[in-house]
Scaffold this active site. Structure first.
Site, PDB file in Angstrom:
ATOM      1  N   CYS A  70      22.295  43.636  45.302  1.00 58.91           N
ATOM      2  CA  CYS A  70      23.066  42.917  46.318  1.00 58.91           C
ATOM      3  C   CYS A  70      24.560  43.003  46.034  1.00 58.91           C
ATOM      4  O   CYS A  70      25.361  43.280  46.920  1.00 58.91           O
ATOM      5  CB  CYS A  70      22.596  41.465  46.375  1.00 58.91           C
ATOM      6  SG  CYS A  70      23.777  40.340  47.085  1.00 58.91           S
ATOM      7  N   CYS A 150      17.710  33.485  48.042  1.00 61.92           N
ATOM      8  CA  CYS A 150      19.059  33.627  47.504  1.00 61.92           C
ATOM      9  C   CYS A 150      19.377  32.334  46.765  1.00 61.92           C
ATOM     10  O   CYS A 150      19.522  31.283  47.387  1.00 61.92           O
ATOM     11  CB  CYS A 150      20.057  33.876  48.622  1.00 61.92           C
ATOM     12  SG  CYS A 150      21.748  33.809  48.040  1.00 61.92           S
ATOM     13  N   CYS A 392      42.445  32.047  49.355  1.00 64.50           N
ATOM     14  CA  CYS A 392      41.139  32.514  48.857  1.00 64.50           C
ATOM     15  C   CYS A 392      41.242  33.955  48.382  1.00 64.50           C
ATOM     16  O   CYS A 392      40.223  34.595  48.142  1.00 64.50           O
ATOM     17  CB  CYS A 392      40.074  32.363  49.949  1.00 64.50           C
ATOM     18  SG  CYS A 392      40.502  33.195  51.477  1.00 64.50           S
TER      19      CYS A 392
END
Ligand code: SAH
Length: 444
Positions: A70, A150, A392
């Site tokens: 992933c 997840c 961010c």
């Protein structure tokens, strides 16, 4: 080739050196010795990990089965303290590289629970052996990997995602086909406490009554929407217009003493606990009794609510229409009468505001791309006394600070871990307008 990994890159990859060029190698960490094959890319090399010859003492067993494929949680195989240390290095490096900032920064504020922190799951749906399953695309690839679980998602979000898929399967829905423009394409589930919302993104399908009825019985799923998107490679999967299939228009999210309404299209921080910490700290940089405070990129108006008590007037600016409607509703819902929201591009609205008004403090919380050039130039020309920047993305933050330092002095920089296990860092910066002095200071 045998190499020693020296540091971690911005995507969580290991960085070693070969003939003075950096070698980027996925799946390894500082203090490890690895064997890898090399591919020359000009100014750098790409290494493909063959095996780890010496493991880092900070490695731990990994909580996710798909971690390697992933790629989202590149730091997950490391002890949390080491993750925080790496994030601090990444932040320091970006601030030095882009803004010339050389002062020490404090430790990264830890993000609470390393697992189950994401309040939103947003995954494509594919078919595996005739069954609908969630999948993930590794960044830069279009090969989907089926994902059963997840572990960074909130547990009820996961439970609902699986329950929705199961109902779609028992009612024989298929995955999206671009040629037919039909089928289930993506599933978004977001929620808090006992209030959850799902958006099922499909082609030109009609979800039948029986399916909707079954979905409506999922515990705590109080709002269900359908969105139709038949674009080939959409930049944004969530369509502008959604059809409500069941339940409430908006869900409620509680933050400290505030209750906020949240529309499916509106942005909300993925880690509520850590968002609260950043908001509190950001607001602490706004002086009590300020006259006019502007919050740009205000989303559903969360920070503006926190600011309400500190200023005579607070103006929020946000581009997304639904988020602005939420913000107006939220001001009312929380009894904050001195808040006003503008639906506009931030740099345009700020330029116009400053033509007629004096602004004491501007708080910005932009997307990953940072502030645009026009806004930076407006700020440099302005008389705004204090800027509070929530970022961010350390790279765009660094680039913006480089320019802002011409007129603003950095007072404080604080890093936060909003996304444990990923290489991402959230940063809060407080800047004050320089009085008479000139020059960029801080390393310039
Ligand atoms: N401060 C809010 C939202 C931050 S996310 C919170 O903490 O929840 C960034 C927000 O900026 C998003 O809501 C996005 O819709 C908005 N946005 C993106 N580009 C914009 C622009 N050019 N002008 C104004 N808002 C923008």
């Amino acid at each position: 080739m045998k190499l020693n990994v020296k540091k971690t890159g911005i995507n969580g990859e290991g960085i070693a050196y070969f003939q003075r060029k950096p070698v980027f190698i996925d799946g390894c960490f500082p203090d490890e010795t690895v064997e890898c094959s090399l591919e020359d890319k000009g100014r750098y090399l790409k290494g493909k990990l063959i095996r780890i010859l010496k493991k880092s003492p900070d490695r731990i067993s990994c909580a996710c089965l798909y971690q390697k494929e992933c790629g989202g949680c590149a730091l997950m195989p490391l002890k949390y303290q080491k993750q925080l240390q790496i994030k601090k290095e990444l932040l320091k490096e970006a601030l030095y590289k882009y803004a010339g900032y050389t002062e020490e920064i404090g430790d990264i504020v830890p993000g609470g629970d390393c697992l189950y922190y994401r309040n939103r799951s947003n995954l494509p749906v594919i078919e595996e052996d005739g069954t609908l399953v969630s999948a993930m695309y590794r960044s830069g690839s279009n090969h989907p990997i089926p994902i059963e679980q997840c572990p960074v998602h909130d547990i009820p979000v996961e439970r609902m995602r699986l329950a929705i898929l199961q109902i779609l399967n028992t009612n024989h829905y298929s995955a999206y086909s671009q040629s037919e423009k039909k089928g289930i394409r993506q599933l978004v589930v977001r929620g808090f406490d006992t209030d959850y919302q799902a958006v099922i993104i499909t082609g030109n399908d009609i979800l039948d009554r029986k399916t909707i009825e079954e979905l409506s019985h999922i515990r705590h799923l109080s709002s269900i929407y359908q969105g139709i998107n038949i674009q080939k490679d959409p930049i944004r999967m969530m369509p502008e217009k959604l059809k409500r299939l069941y339940g409430k228009e908006k869900i409620t999210v509680k933050l400290d003493k505030y209750e906020l309404s949240l529309s499916p299209q509106a942005f909300f921080q993925l880690n509520r606990g850590q968002a609260e910490r950043i908001y509190r700290d950001a607001v602490s940089f706004v002086p009590e009794g300020s006259n006019r405070v502007v919050e740009a990129y205000s989303g559903i108006g969360t920070i503006s609510l926190y600011l309400s008590k500190k200023a005579k007037e607070v103006i929020g600016i946000e581009l997304e229409k639904e988020a602005v409607k939420d913000a107006i509703e939220n001001a009312e819902r929380n009894g904050c009468r001195n808040l006003r929201f503008l639906c506009s591009d931030a740099s345009r609205a700020i330029r116009k505001l400053l033509e007629k008004n004096n602004v004491n403090v501007l708080l910005v919380d932009p997307p990953r791309t940072g502030l645009d050039q026009e806004l930076i130039e407006t700020l440099l020309r302005s008389k705004i006394e204090r800027l509070v920047y929530i970022s961010c993305n350390p790279a765009t933050l660094g680039k913006d600070l480089y320019q802002l330092q011409e007129k603003y002095r950095i007072q404080e920089i604080k890093g936060y871990d909003m996304f444990p296990n990923t290489p991402l860092v959230e940063t809060l910066v407080c800047l004050d307008r320089r009085s008479k002095e000139t020059g960029k200071g801080n390393g310039h």
